[in-house]
Design a protein around this motif. Structure first.
Motif, PDB file in Angstrom:
ATOM      1  N   UNK A 249       2.896  -8.878  -6.839  1.00 30.95           N
ATOM      2  CA  UNK A 249       2.561  -9.789  -5.740  1.00 30.95           C
ATOM      3  C   UNK A 249       3.837 -10.227  -5.000  1.00 30.95           C
ATOM      4  N   UNK A 250       4.861 -10.605  -5.778  1.00 27.57           N
ATOM      5  CA  UNK A 250       6.146 -11.014  -5.191  1.00 27.57           C
ATOM      6  C   UNK A 250       6.763  -9.885  -4.372  1.00 27.57           C
ATOM      7  N   UNK A 251       6.732  -8.712  -4.952  1.00 29.56           N
ATOM      8  CA  UNK A 251       7.389  -7.571  -4.302  1.00 29.56           C
ATOM      9  C   UNK A 251       6.740  -7.262  -2.953  1.00 29.56           C
ATOM     10  N   UNK A 252       5.410  -7.283  -2.964  1.00 27.50           N
ATOM     11  CA  UNK A 252       4.683  -7.015  -1.719  1.00 27.50           C
ATOM     12  C   UNK A 252       5.072  -8.047  -0.661  1.00 27.50           C
TER      13      UNK A 252
ATOM     14  N   UNK B 227      -4.292   7.203  -0.350  1.00 27.24           N
ATOM     15  CA  UNK B 227      -3.756   5.842  -0.354  1.00 27.24           C
ATOM     16  C   UNK B 227      -2.520   5.770   0.557  1.00 27.24           C
ATOM     17  N   UNK B 228      -1.662   6.782   0.431  1.00 28.84           N
ATOM     18  CA  UNK B 228      -0.445   6.814   1.263  1.00 28.84           C
ATOM     19  C   UNK B 228      -0.809   6.981   2.743  1.00 28.84           C
ATOM     20  N   UNK B 229      -1.814   7.834   2.988  1.00 25.34           N
ATOM     21  CA  UNK B 229      -2.286   8.019   4.365  1.00 25.34           C
ATOM     22  C   UNK B 229      -2.799   6.691   4.920  1.00 25.34           C
ATOM     23  N   UNK B 271       9.342   6.012   2.304  1.00 24.58           N
ATOM     24  CA  UNK B 271       9.130   7.190   1.450  1.00 24.58           C
ATOM     25  C   UNK B 271       8.390   6.778   0.188  1.00 24.58           C
ATOM     26  N   UNK B 272       7.235   7.372  -0.039  1.00 27.16           N
ATOM     27  CA  UNK B 272       6.385   6.961  -1.153  1.00 27.16           C
ATOM     28  C   UNK B 272       6.237   8.105  -2.159  1.00 27.16           C
ATOM     29  N   UNK B 273       6.609   7.851  -3.416  1.00 28.43           N
ATOM     30  CA  UNK B 273       6.420   8.859  -4.463  1.00 28.43           C
ATOM     31  C   UNK B 273       7.204  10.127  -4.195  1.00 28.43           C
ATOM     32  N   UNK B 274       8.385   9.978  -3.669  1.00 29.02           N
ATOM     33  CA  UNK B 274       9.250  11.151  -3.464  1.00 29.02           C
ATOM     34  C   UNK B 274      10.627  10.870  -4.029  1.00 29.02           C
ATOM     35  N   UNK B 275      11.289  11.930  -4.488  1.00 30.49           N
ATOM     36  CA  UNK B 275      12.499  11.733  -5.287  1.00 30.49           C
ATOM     37  C   UNK B 275      13.760  11.533  -4.459  1.00 30.49           C
ATOM     38  N   UNK B 316       0.743  -0.099  -6.092  1.00 31.97           N
ATOM     39  CA  UNK B 316       1.495  -0.949  -5.174  1.00 31.97           C
ATOM     40  C   UNK B 316       1.031  -0.811  -3.719  1.00 31.97           C
ATOM     41  N   UNK B 317       0.806   0.425  -3.306  1.00 32.54           N
ATOM     42  CA  UNK B 317       0.515   0.648  -1.884  1.00 32.54           C
ATOM     43  C   UNK B 317      -0.784  -0.038  -1.424  1.00 32.54           C
TER      44      UNK B 317
END
Ligand SMILES: Cc1cc2nc3c(=O)[nH]c(=O)nc-3n(C[C@H](O)[C@H](O)[C@H](O)COP(=O)(O)OP(=O)(O)OC[C@H]3O[C@@H](n4cnc5c(N)ncnc54)[C@H](O)[C@@H]3O)c2cc1C
Ligand SMILES: Nc1ncnc2c1ncn2[C@@H]1O[C@H](COP(=O)(O)O)[C@@H](O)[C@H]1O
Lengths: 265, 334
Positions: A249-252, B227-229, B271-275, B316-317
């Protein structure tokens, strides 16, 4: 009978290829034991050959240039349904750029003999130049269509194919013998079947080295390559991330605030 | 005395008589290379009704234009184009030949290179003249940069993506010489482009998008990709990708960012889920703010962005999307 040659390349497993790195101290490549696998797009090339064989009277030859272990990927293609396999393997072939690779493969094809259609993947996952197909076509003096994503008309002397293009496609008419390089959109490659693996056990792979191929040493491998790697360098990163921490929640909350403050959202 | 060095060539490309931006960008770079070699910049353009367009090449920095102007050259014809360029290059012996890495360039360049018996380098992200007056062609590989040279054979050939080099400043007062090319008699072609069909691209074009969200292998599956889209939709961003995402079939090749894909220069990159593999990261040029979301605190991407979130993107997303929605609503009400 339609004589098809599929060119397949053994590439470092893309899932582990990142282990091969430039050593910052020695400026050489770190040796990592990354297994070699069949290049992904070459499966689409094989699939096209197999589909054609199902619909026409066709004969499939698989050709690869690489170290002896590349024989495994040729075997894999035999198990998928190819009729015969050739591996061009010699220390002298090592270090080839796209030009020397295409030249060596073209020599192999000349030795194999007549063909109607040569199918390549659009790109290899390690070299990724997309050039081996067209350069080979130039050496063999036959036409090429790259990035083929649909076969519209086939079977006769003139074929019609679509090839992908920025935001669209081009419709091409091409006379066999020819080279196609194929894109992922063309088809969905099949997976190996148990019966295929059993049948392939009986099929032999023909190995050709420099002498058997009958080419001069200075025309292949590193010596035959117009381009060379002159140096390797590591790069210094220009940014370092501020890691945003706390509960999810904090991070978002913090991230959205930072983006809002920077006026980018 | 040294033999006068050959010219720096750009093989330009047009679509419907419009010159592609990458061709002008390459002329800009060719100008710099030519200066160091003390030689001239020359452009080859094949098309139909191009005579009124060629001034653009002079303005961008060309000194001489080889113009093939005929209805049969209106769209790219592999054999005809290759024949004409090979013949011309044999005649004039250019030192360097640059071509945009478009679909056409990617097919034409190797056909020409093989016929000229010379080397070709793909996906260059920088071109410089070294101390020996040789073209050093830099490409990202193995987590660093490798330099490739073509020491003996000429021309030294390279393909370069749009956006690698900036647009040159146009100088409308510049002029130059136009050489009209003879159109070869119809050699009975074995391959022909019958038609080129262009579709309007969907969504926001990556190259000009102010916000780019890029997804990688860390999406896990098509659900994760959606989700990323979703994040890109809520931000009205263009959706980019890494190669594994393309290989998995979650997205089209056209969305791939990097050395063998598109170059982007957004205000905000997420950048999401990329190294953070260099081959992808070189595709992001001059972004103002960069963010990465990755569940591995040691992912190299965190050394290349401004803000890092160490978390599972699939968890998170969705929360990030909700928070952005709230923010957007607040922004509208105040
Ligand atoms: C010649 C050549 C040209 C290439 N050109 C390009 C190019 O133009 N563009 C390009 O993109 N690639 C290119 N590549 C491929 C490139 O080398 C990398 O393989 C690729 O960029 C890696 O993509 P990735 O980061 O998505 O995957 P990976 O490297 O596999 O990284 C996935 C990341 O996701 C993280 N992750 C996993 N699960 C989660 C989760 N649930 N939540 C959050 N994070 C998670 C992991 O920690 C990991 O860091 C090229 C390669 C070659 C050899
Ligand atoms: N060493 C090789 N042996 C056989 N085929 C190859 C080899 N290298 C490249 N190819 C073929 O050329 C295609 C394009 O490779 P590249 O030009 O490296 O991107 C591959 O998909 C293969 O079909």
């Amino acid at each position: 009978m339609l004589k098809i040659i599929v060119c397949v390349k053994a590439v470092p497993d893309p899932k582990e290829a990142h282990k091969i790195k430039i050593d910052p101290a020695t400026k050489t490549l770190t040796r990592a034991d990354v297994p070699l696998v069949l290049n992904l797009l070459d499966k689409n090339a094989m699939e096209l050959a197999l589909l054609l064989k199902e619909q026409l009277d066709a004969h499939i030859t698989v050709l690869s240039m690489g170290p002896p272990v590349a024989g495994n990927i040729v075997k894999e293609c035999l198990a998928l349904g190819a009729n015969q396999g050739f591996l061009l393997s010699d220390r002298a072939f090592g270090g080839a750029d796209a030009y020397a690779t295409a030249y060596t493969l073209a020599k192999g094809i000349e030795k194999i003999g007549e063909f109607d259609l040569i199918i390549c993947g659009m790109a290899s996952s390690d070299g990724s130049t997309e050039w081996v197909g067209p350069e080979m076509a130039a050496f063999l003096k036959v036409p090429v269509v790259t990035r083929v994503n649909e076969i519209v008309e086939f079977g006769g002397e003139w074929w019609k194919v679509k090839a992908s293009l920025e935001n669209g496609y081009r419709l091409m008419q091409v006379k066999l013998p020819a080279v196609f390089t194929v894109s992922r959109e063309l088809n969905t490659p099949r997976t190996l079947s148990f019966s295929g693996i059993i049948k392939a056990r009986k099929k032999e792979i023909t190995l050709w080295d420099l002498n058997e191929l009958g080419v001069l040493e200075e025309t292949v491998g590193q010596k035959g390559s117009p381009t060379i790697v002159s140096s390797l360098a590591t790069v210094n990163s220009k940014r370092i991330a501020e890691i945003i921490s706390g509960t999810r929640e904090d991070k978002v909350e913090q991230l959205v605030q930072k983006l809002a403050d920077a006026a980018v959202i | 005395m040294n033999k006068q060095c050959g010219s720096v060539w750009v093989v330009a490309e047009q679509i419907d008589c419009r010159i592609l931006p990458v061709s002008l960008q390459l002329i800009g770079q060719a100008r710099k290379l030519a200066k160091e070699l003390n030689t001239s910049v020359e452009t080859v353009i094949l098309g139909d009704q191009m005579d009124k367009r060629v001034q653009e090449f002079f303005a961008a920095g060309a000194d001489r234009i080889y113009l093939g102007n005929a209805p049969e050259l209106a769209i790219y014809q592999p054999e005809m184009y290759t024949e004409m360029i090979v013949k011309l290059a044999k005649e004039h012996q250019p030192e360097i030949m640059l071509i945009g890495s478009t679909s056409m360039g990617t097919e034409l360049a190797p056909l020409v290179a093989a016929r000229l018996g010379t080397g070709l380098t793909a996906h260059c992200i920088d071109l410089i003249i070294d101390d020996n007056k040789i073209l050093e062609q830099r490409i990202p590989a193995y987590g660093g940069l490798i330099s490739i040279i073509c020491p003996e054979k000429r021309p030294q050939m390279a393909t370069i993506a749009s956006g690698v080099f900036p647009h040159p400043e146009l100088d409308e007062s510049r002029t130059g010489e136009i050489i009209h090319l003879e159109i070869p008699n119809e050699i009975s072609p074995r391959v022909q482009t019958l038609e080129i069909v262009r579709e309007e691209p969907e969504g926001i074009p990556l190259e000009s998008a102010p916000i780019v969200v890029a997804g990688g292998a860390g999406a896990g599956d098509i659900e994760g990709w959606r989700i990323i889209a979703g994040l890109s939709e809520i931000l009205n961003a263009a959706l980019g990708s890494t190669r594994p995402a393309v290989d998995e079939g979650w997205t089209e090749l056209e969305t791939m960012i990097g050395q063998s894909g598109k170059m982007v220069s957004p205000e905000l990159y997420i950048g999401v889920g990329l190294s953070g593999e260099l081959q992808h990261m070189v595709g992001i040029v001059g972004a103002k703010v960069m963010v990465a979301i990755n569940n591995d605190a040691n992912a190299p991407v965190f050394e290349q962005v401004d803000y890092g979130i160490v978390d599972d993107c699939r968890e998170f997303v969705p929360m990030l999307i909700e928070k952005i929605k709230e923010y957007q609503e607040r922004k509208i009400t105040c």
